[in-house]
Write an enzyme that holds these catalytic residues in place. Structure first.
Site, short mmCIF file in Angstrom:
data_model
loop_
_atom_site.label_atom_id
_atom_site.label_comp_id
_atom_site.label_asym_id
_atom_site.label_seq_id
_atom_site.Cartn_x
_atom_site.Cartn_y
_atom_site.Cartn_z
N GLY A 466 -16.24 29.73 -64.56
CA GLY A 466 -16.04 28.58 -64.22
C GLY A 466 -14.60 28.05 -64.03
O GLY A 466 -14.18 26.95 -63.60
N ASN A 626 -3.81 27.75 -56.91
CA ASN A 626 -4.62 26.53 -56.30
C ASN A 626 -4.70 25.24 -57.29
O ASN A 626 -5.03 25.22 -58.21
CB ASN A 626 -6.19 27.27 -56.40
CG ASN A 626 -6.96 26.17 -55.74
OD1 ASN A 626 -7.10 24.86 -55.93
ND2 ASN A 626 -8.12 26.37 -54.85
N LYS A 628 -6.02 22.54 -57.15
CA LYS A 628 -7.37 21.73 -57.44
C LYS A 628 -7.80 22.38 -58.61
O LYS A 628 -8.51 21.82 -59.69
CB LYS A 628 -8.21 22.02 -56.21
CG LYS A 628 -9.55 20.93 -56.58
CD LYS A 628 -10.13 20.93 -55.10
CE LYS A 628 -11.54 20.26 -55.02
NZ LYS A 628 -12.17 20.07 -53.89
N GLN A 633 -8.67 22.83 -64.69
CA GLN A 633 -8.56 23.57 -65.98
C GLN A 633 -7.89 22.57 -67.11
O GLN A 633 -8.41 22.82 -68.16
CB GLN A 633 -7.71 25.04 -65.76
CG GLN A 633 -8.56 26.06 -65.28
CD GLN A 633 -9.74 26.43 -65.98
OE1 GLN A 633 -9.47 26.75 -67.10
NE2 GLN A 633 -10.90 26.08 -65.36
N LYS A 696 1.34 32.23 -64.32
CA LYS A 696 1.23 32.63 -65.72
C LYS A 696 -0.46 32.41 -66.33
O LYS A 696 -0.42 32.80 -67.40
CB LYS A 696 2.21 31.65 -66.60
CG LYS A 696 3.49 32.05 -66.35
CD LYS A 696 4.50 30.96 -67.22
CE LYS A 696 5.84 31.34 -67.15
NZ LYS A 696 6.71 30.48 -67.89
N GLY A 697 -1.01 31.46 -65.45
CA GLY A 697 -2.43 31.28 -66.15
C GLY A 697 -2.58 29.88 -66.54
O GLY A 697 -1.65 29.40 -67.33
N GLY A 699 -5.71 28.43 -68.02
CA GLY A 699 -6.90 28.41 -68.82
C GLY A 699 -6.97 27.77 -70.15
O GLY A 699 -7.79 27.37 -70.44
N GLU A 700 -5.70 27.85 -70.87
CA GLU A 700 -5.91 27.26 -72.30
C GLU A 700 -4.85 26.39 -72.30
O GLU A 700 -4.90 25.37 -73.39
CB GLU A 700 -5.82 28.72 -73.20
CG GLU A 700 -6.68 29.82 -72.84
CD GLU A 700 -6.89 30.91 -73.39
OE1 GLU A 700 -6.43 32.02 -73.32
OE2 GLU A 700 -7.62 30.54 -74.56
MO1 MOS Z 1 -10.69 32.63 -74.10
S1 MOS Z 1 -10.75 31.89 -76.24
O1 MOS Z 1 -9.56 33.83 -74.27
O2 MOS Z 1 -12.20 32.87 -73.55
#
Ligand code: MOS
Length: 733
Positions: A466, A626, A628, A633, A696-697, A699-700
């Site tokens: 996702g 990106n 968007k 995220q 660098k990413g 997601g978190e």
């Molecule tokens: Mo994440 S907790 O590394 O899916």
């Protein structure tokens, strides 16, 4: 047509968006098959003890029920029985469903009912009668905290002299915070569809963040050859860490399929989503010693987390307290308490989302005690280096996050006095916090393949949970190859593709993106070699001179379509596959993403209800592929952070040793009405070290610090510190 010559940095729509909104994207539990059998899991109702007997006769009497598999009649399983020989093997070993008669936690799978259809399987499961020998259980971290043992984690060595500096500081604070169990609860519950092939091999559609991880797991556990197991995960409806490890429905479905030589699907119910990993409950102690000017002289952070009896789960809870601020006297401690529960599991920003609650709330308390603005306090203690690793950062624009976030929010209008700002009967509170997450990179491989029509297919065995991986990899491939975005397809979610790590840790862009970029670079070299051989105008063109753009190779006045080069190559397709790994130059640096989060809450003076009215999240994560996807995220992370602050809590009845609110009706998460305005801004951050993408990413990092910022805003609104999360209105009144 959407022809972007520089697709990186563009807010491209999700390339899989149409498939998803029209229902054409199939998830693990949705693959149809003639004669497919359905499995339903029967779970334990006790937290500790033994199974004395399982009576499945009433279930088996129903027409259409094929089998009831439990520990007494399960097929022999390669690694299960090896472990069975070893008396100590249950200690520190992964959970094995239907292993033996031991019940290790409430909700443990004890039997699998296999039937012609799901409804029948579930009904038959309700007829399975299990008798137990009940033994006493412990599920409450609070009552056993004195029995905590050191976590088997590599913490930074203590530095300086924490005790002496803490004792001698002009101001010292000693504060305790606690955070509850949280469960991942992605929209898509876990499911595995095992398609039994004519040659006895297995094609498995699994809800996972790592198809190759599940492949090697199934292979090892069941003693199969690699080519006998192929795992697919084309679409994943959210995971957040719940799909990092193979979940128990996978071995159960495989067990049944191998036993019956039939295709079998096992899906977990929403309630069963509360019967495996979760974010562990923690108790945290923050000890901060500071000079009158706010300089941190001593930082101590102790965390106690819960784990299971069979595994010691560790995450990075306290490390952040040794790196987010400059301090020469630091002591970090991390302990675990084993309980009669399942092992915890990584959940979005594992450890950081917890540890930063303690650290950033304590920093706010310090700012208040010293009458220093919270942003100013953070600037006074700004860390130029990561002192845990004693390395400089490859880049760190956290100062800009503070500055731009504060400006966007209007922080300079804040009256520091608690309860000083109001709108009618709503107390207004403004709070802030910082965030940090690692910018990791793993080894990854990718293959780029150009066909004779100029269509580029790039593949790697990663997943898209996702996060937008399909889309950003398409952009990276398009930019690196010079093939237009609409002619690029990225393929993932298949264990037979080039090696990729789990999707997790915010390292997918960094790891797989680098492999994709390098595969496309290698492909261009091949295309150029064909051009040199087959097209006189290009015979002496160097790699530096060649321009790949819009599906064409250009040099001076000469142009040739990449499709034509593919045709001229004499091959059906031109292909290049690479194995990418982190660049050596990273080793001299610490790499991290950072954030500054500013929150406005409205607290009803009479009712104690909290509304998060406004959030500004300023993020430094290198180059954004990106905007968007990246914004989405961060939005998701902020919403979850609001949930951590105000709503989320898996409640355990310790008398029963069982999670009680195991449904989305009773496990509270923020809904639309709980969420106000969220403003995400990405500060510019150039990083030549982290990887060739400079990315660098994201997601978190979006979740980290949010819960603390909300808590700090609530204090500012009300003058009340709640240190026990979530901050529900009963604690505020
Ligand atoms: Mo994440 S907790 O590394 O899916």
């Amino acid at each position: 047509m959407n022809t972007l010559t520089k697709p990186m940095g563009q807010p491209l729509d999700r390339v899989d968006g149409r498939l998803k909104v029209t229902g054409q994207a199939r998830y693990a539990g949705e693959y149809p098959e003639e004669g497919l059998l359905h499995g339903s899991v029967v779970s334990s109702s006790i937290a500790n003890g033994r199974v004395v007997s399982i009576d499945a006769s009433r279930a088996l009497a129903l027409p259409g029920v094929i089998a009831v598999i439990d520990h007494t009649n399960r097929p022999k399983i390669a690694s299960y029985d090896e472990s069975y020989d070893d008396a100590d093997s249950a200690e520190g070993s992964p959970f094995r469903p239907l292993y033996n008669d031991r019940v290790l936690y409430s909700g443990q799978p004890l039997a699998l009912v296999v039937a012609d259809n799901l409804e029948l399987a579930r009904y038959a499961g309700s007829l399975v009668k299990i008798e137990y020998e009940i033994q006493p259980h412990q599920t409450d971290l609070l009552t056993l905290q004195d029995e905590a043992h050191p976590a088997p984690a590599e913490l930074p060595e203590p530095r300086g002299n924490f005790q002496a500096e803490f004792a001698g500081a002009a101001l010292s604070l000693d504060l305790n915070y606690s955070t509850p169990i949280e469960h991942h609860n992605p929209m898509e519950p876990h499911a595995s569809t095992v398609l039994f092939q004519a040659d006895d091999s297995l094609h498995i559609h699994d809800k996972t963040q790592g198809p190759q991880n599940c492949q090697s797991y199934v292979q090892k556990v069941f003693g199969l050859e690699k080519q006998q197991v192929r795992i697919f995960a084309a679409y994943v409806g959210g995971a957040f860490g719940s799909g990092l490890r193979p979940q128990y429905q996978l071995p159960l479905a495989v067990m049944a399929a191998l036993h019956l030589k039939r295709s079998v699907r096992v899906t977990l119910t929403r309630q069963q989503m509360f019967t495996f990993g979760y974010r562990p409950r923690t108790l945290q102690r923050l000890q901060l010693g500071a000079a009158a000017n706010g300089r941190l002289l001593a930082v101590g952070h102790t965390a106690i987390g819960q784990t299971s009896r069979f595994e010691d789960f560790t995450e990075h809870v306290v490390e952040w307290s040794g790196m987010l601020y400059h301090c020469d006297n630091v002591q970090l401690t991390y302990k675990l308490v084993p309980l009669d529960v399942f092992t915890p599991l990584d959940m979005r920003a594992p450890g950081a989302a917890l540890g930063l609650i303690g650290l950033e709330c304590a920093m706010d308390e310090l700012a208040c005690a010293l009458a220093i603005d919270p942003v100013q306090l953070r600037l006074v203690n700004y860390a130029e280096r990561n002192q845990n690793e004693d390395k400089p950062y490859s880049s760190k624009e956290l100062r800009e996050c503070y500055a731009q976030g504060a400006k966007r929010f209007g922080w300079d209008q804040r009256d520091p006095e608690p309860r000083s700002m109001r709108q009618g009967h709503q107390l207004v509170g403004w709070g802030m916090a910082g965030g940090v997450w690692e910018a990791m990179q793993q080894k990854a491989s990718a293959k780029a393949s150009l066909d004779q029509n100029g269509k580029l297919t790039v593949s790697s065995a990663t997943t898209d949970i996702g996060t937008g991986t399909y889309t950003v990899m398409t952009q990276i491939a398009a930019q690196a190859s010079g093939v237009a975005v609409e002619n690029v397809t990225f393929v993932l979610g298949d264990s037979s593709l080039p090696t990729a790590p789990l999707q997790g840790g915010s390292f997918t862009v960094s790891s797989v993106g680098t492999a994709v970029q390098q595969a496309c670079e290698a492909l261009k070299e091949k295309l150029l070699a064909v051009a040199r051989q087959t097209s006189p105008a290009f015979s002496a063109v160097t790699s530096e001179q060649a321009v790949f753009e819009d599906g064409m190779l250009t040099f001076a006045d000469a142009r040739i379509a990449l499709a034509e080069l593919a045709r001229n190559s004499g091959e059906e397709k031109l292909e290049a596959q690479v194995d990418a790994e982190p660049d050596k130059k990273r080793e001299a640096y610490a790499t991290a993403t950072h954030s500054a989060v500013f929150v406005e809450v409205l607290v009803d003076e009479h009712l104690g209800t909290v509304k998060v009215n406004r959030v500004v999240s300023a993020i430094a994560a290198g180059r954004v592929v990106n905007p968007k996807m990246a914004r989405s995220q961060i939005l998701g992370g902020v919403v979850w952070g609001v949930g951590m602050a105000l709503h989320e809590e898996t409640q355990t009845d310790h008398t029963l040793g069982r999670h009680m609110n195991h449904s989305l009706a009773e496990y509270h998460i923020p809904v639309n009405a709980d969420i106000g305005d969220i403003d995400v801004l990405f500060v510019e951050e150039h990083d030549e070290i982290v990887n060739a993408l400079g990315s660098k990413g994201v997601g978190e990092i979006g979740i980290v610090g949010v819960a603390a910022a909300v808590a700090n805003a609530i204090y500012h609104a009300t003058g009340k510190r709640v240190r026990d999360f979530p901050i529900t209105l009963d604690k505020l009144l």
